[in-house]
Design a protein around this motif. Structure first.
Motif, mmCIF file in Angstrom:
data_model
loop_
_atom_site.group_PDB
_atom_site.id
_atom_site.type_symbol
_atom_site.label_atom_id
_atom_site.label_comp_id
_atom_site.label_asym_id
_atom_site.label_seq_id
_atom_site.Cartn_x
_atom_site.Cartn_y
_atom_site.Cartn_z
ATOM 1 N N GLU A 84 6.430 -4.224 -14.336
ATOM 2 C CA GLU A 84 5.938 -2.950 -14.854
ATOM 3 C C GLU A 84 5.470 -3.104 -16.303
ATOM 4 N N GLU A 85 6.283 -3.839 -17.102
ATOM 5 C CA GLU A 85 5.873 -4.080 -18.490
ATOM 6 C C GLU A 85 4.575 -4.885 -18.551
ATOM 7 N N GLU B 254 -12.497 -8.754 -16.104
ATOM 8 C CA GLU B 254 -12.336 -9.111 -14.687
ATOM 9 C C GLU B 254 -11.067 -9.930 -14.470
ATOM 10 N N GLN B 255 -10.767 -10.859 -15.428
ATOM 11 C CA GLN B 255 -9.536 -11.646 -15.315
ATOM 12 C C GLN B 255 -8.306 -10.744 -15.372
ATOM 13 N N ILE B 256 -8.317 -9.788 -16.320
ATOM 14 C CA ILE B 256 -7.182 -8.850 -16.430
ATOM 15 C C ILE B 256 -7.082 -7.994 -15.174
ATOM 16 N N LYS B 257 -8.238 -7.621 -14.633
ATOM 17 C CA LYS B 257 -8.224 -6.826 -13.405
ATOM 18 C C LYS B 257 -7.586 -7.611 -12.261
ATOM 19 N N ARG B 258 -7.959 -8.909 -12.147
ATOM 20 C CA ARG B 258 -7.348 -9.737 -11.101
ATOM 21 C C ARG B 258 -5.842 -9.881 -11.330
ATOM 22 N N GLU B 259 -5.442 -10.091 -12.585
ATOM 23 C CA GLU B 259 -4.012 -10.212 -12.876
ATOM 24 C C GLU B 259 -3.276 -8.908 -12.592
ATOM 25 N N LEU B 260 -3.932 -7.790 -12.884
ATOM 26 C CA LEU B 260 -3.318 -6.504 -12.545
ATOM 27 C C LEU B 260 -3.143 -6.342 -11.039
ATOM 28 N N TYR C 205 -1.200 -5.231 -19.447
ATOM 29 C CA TYR C 205 -2.565 -5.503 -18.977
ATOM 30 C C TYR C 205 -3.406 -4.233 -18.952
ATOM 31 N N SER C 206 -2.767 -3.101 -18.643
ATOM 32 C CA SER C 206 -3.510 -1.835 -18.650
ATOM 33 C C SER C 206 -3.984 -1.487 -20.060
ATOM 34 N N SER C 207 -3.067 -1.683 -21.049
ATOM 35 C CA SER C 207 -3.476 -1.419 -22.439
ATOM 36 C C SER C 207 -4.571 -2.383 -22.871
ATOM 37 N N GLN C 208 -4.426 -3.683 -22.460
ATOM 38 C CA GLN C 208 -5.465 -4.655 -22.797
ATOM 39 C C GLN C 208 -6.799 -4.272 -22.151
ATOM 40 N N SER C 209 -6.727 -3.835 -20.904
ATOM 41 C CA SER C 209 -7.947 -3.431 -20.201
ATOM 42 C C SER C 209 -8.601 -2.234 -20.881
ATOM 43 N N GLN C 210 -7.742 -1.275 -21.317
ATOM 44 C CA GLN C 210 -8.287 -0.111 -22.004
ATOM 45 C C GLN C 210 -8.925 -0.500 -23.335
#
Length: 352
Positions: A320-321, A213-219, A326-331
């Motif tokens: 973008e980086e 959820e934290q990564i989602k908010r940061e994204l 964050y996308s890779s971390q989320s995955q």
């Protein structure tokens, strides 16, 4: 205190029937009760109370406490303290010190006499009569006695065998119960381990979901910032284009002014009075100077806009980086969460 079940032994019509009667260990006895007994062959020994039973032509005796068991169970113990065969015995009253109602049992094969004592004269008479009757040995009575002894021995062996079988079965059941208890304890230990593992999985899953959820908010914040940067880039491109157009217009205007200035300078005669003749030309020079200043200002604004565009592009690249990270971390978190969910389900199945 004493009671008689029958006054005499009824003769049996046949040997088979007599054998059948001899095998019966129930209360078909001629007489039972408690008497005093002196140890065999010892006249000075201490008297003791014993429970006696007359069965056919045998006198069986036990500890005094056996009387209560006999009267409640209606069966006599097949393991007496002693058995006295009455066949051929002489039974007569006898007087002993402190025992006025004594009974003496003697036989030519006995090494000494057996001395008993009753509590009263009537009891003494009753036991004398029954002992004398039971001592009238016949071949039939001898056969009955032999059959009775064999029956008692056979029943004793059977009871011993049944007791051993029962003990063996009880031992097997005890071992099985011990094994079941050990298995139960092992299952309880494994259950506790699985419960702890389940709680650990739930805690890890909860932490991963919070992190997700934290990564989602940061994204979302990164996407929002990236959107703002893109809009600012569009505005800067529009501003740069506008400045470029203004520069081109000013450059064209400057070119026209220079042409007009050259044309005026070529048409004018040599000046005689510099203050009057140079007025229009001076105005053109001033206008030209203003145009150059304006162009310089627009050029500086353009350079500033280009610099801001470059900064925005770098910021956009960084965003973008960051978004890709964050996308890779989320995955990765999603994969870990899926694995943990599968392990949790397996743990729950194991618990069931």
């Amino acid at each position: 205190m004493f009671a008689s079940k029958s006054s005499s032994v009824s003769p049996s019509p046949s040997m088979e029937q007599a054998d059948s009667d001899a095998l019966d260990i129930s209360t078909k006895v001629q007489l039972y009760g408690v008497l005093w007994k002196r140890p065999f062959g010892r006249q000075s020994a201490k008297w003791s109370r014993r429970f006696f039973i007359i069965k056919e032509s045998f006198l069986l005796y036990y500890a005094e406490s056996e009387k209560k068991s006999f009267e409640s169970n209606k069966y006599f113990n097949i393991h007496p303290k002693g058995v006295i065969p009455l066949g051929g015995c002489i039974v007569e009253p006898k007087e002993e010190p402190n025992m006025p109602y004594a009974i003496k049992i003697s036989h030519e094969d006995f090494h000494g006499n057996i001395v008993l004592a009753a509590e009263s004269e009537s009891e003494q008479a009753q036991w004398l009569e029954m002992l004398q009757e039971s001592g009238k040995v016949t071949w039939k009575n001898a056969q009955l006695g032999e059959a009775m002894i064999e029956s008692l021995e056979a029943q004793g062996l059977q009871l011993a065998k049944e007791k051993q079988e029962y003990l063996d079965k009880l031992m097997e059941e005890t071992e099985e119960l011990c094994l079941q208890r050990e298995q139960k304890e092992e299952l309880e230990r494994l259950n506790q381990i699985l419960e702890a593992e389940k709680h650990r999985f739930e805690e890890v899953v909860r932490e991963l979901r919070l992190e997700q959820e934290q990564i989602k908010r940061e994204l979302e914040l990164t996407a929002h910032s990236l959107k703002g940067v893109e809009e600012e880039k569009k505005e800067l491109r529009s501003l740069t284009q506008s400045l470029q157009n203004n520069l081109e217009e000013l450059s064209l205007e400057k070119q026209q002014m220079l042409e007009m200035l050259e044309e005026n300078e070529s048409q004018l005669p040599p000046p005689t009075s510099p203050s009057k003749e140079q007025g229009p030309i001076w105005g053109l020079h001033c206008s030209l100077q203003q145009i150059e200043q304006k162009m310089q200002q627009l050029l500086e604004e353009k350079l500033l806009a280009e610099k801001r565009m470059k900064e925005n592009e770098e910021r956009s690249r960084a965003l973008e980086e960051e978004r890709a990270f964050y996308s890779s971390q989320s995955q990765a978190l999603q994969n870990s969460l899926s694995e943990l969910t599968a392990e949790k389900q397996q743990t729950e199945r194991d618990l069931k």
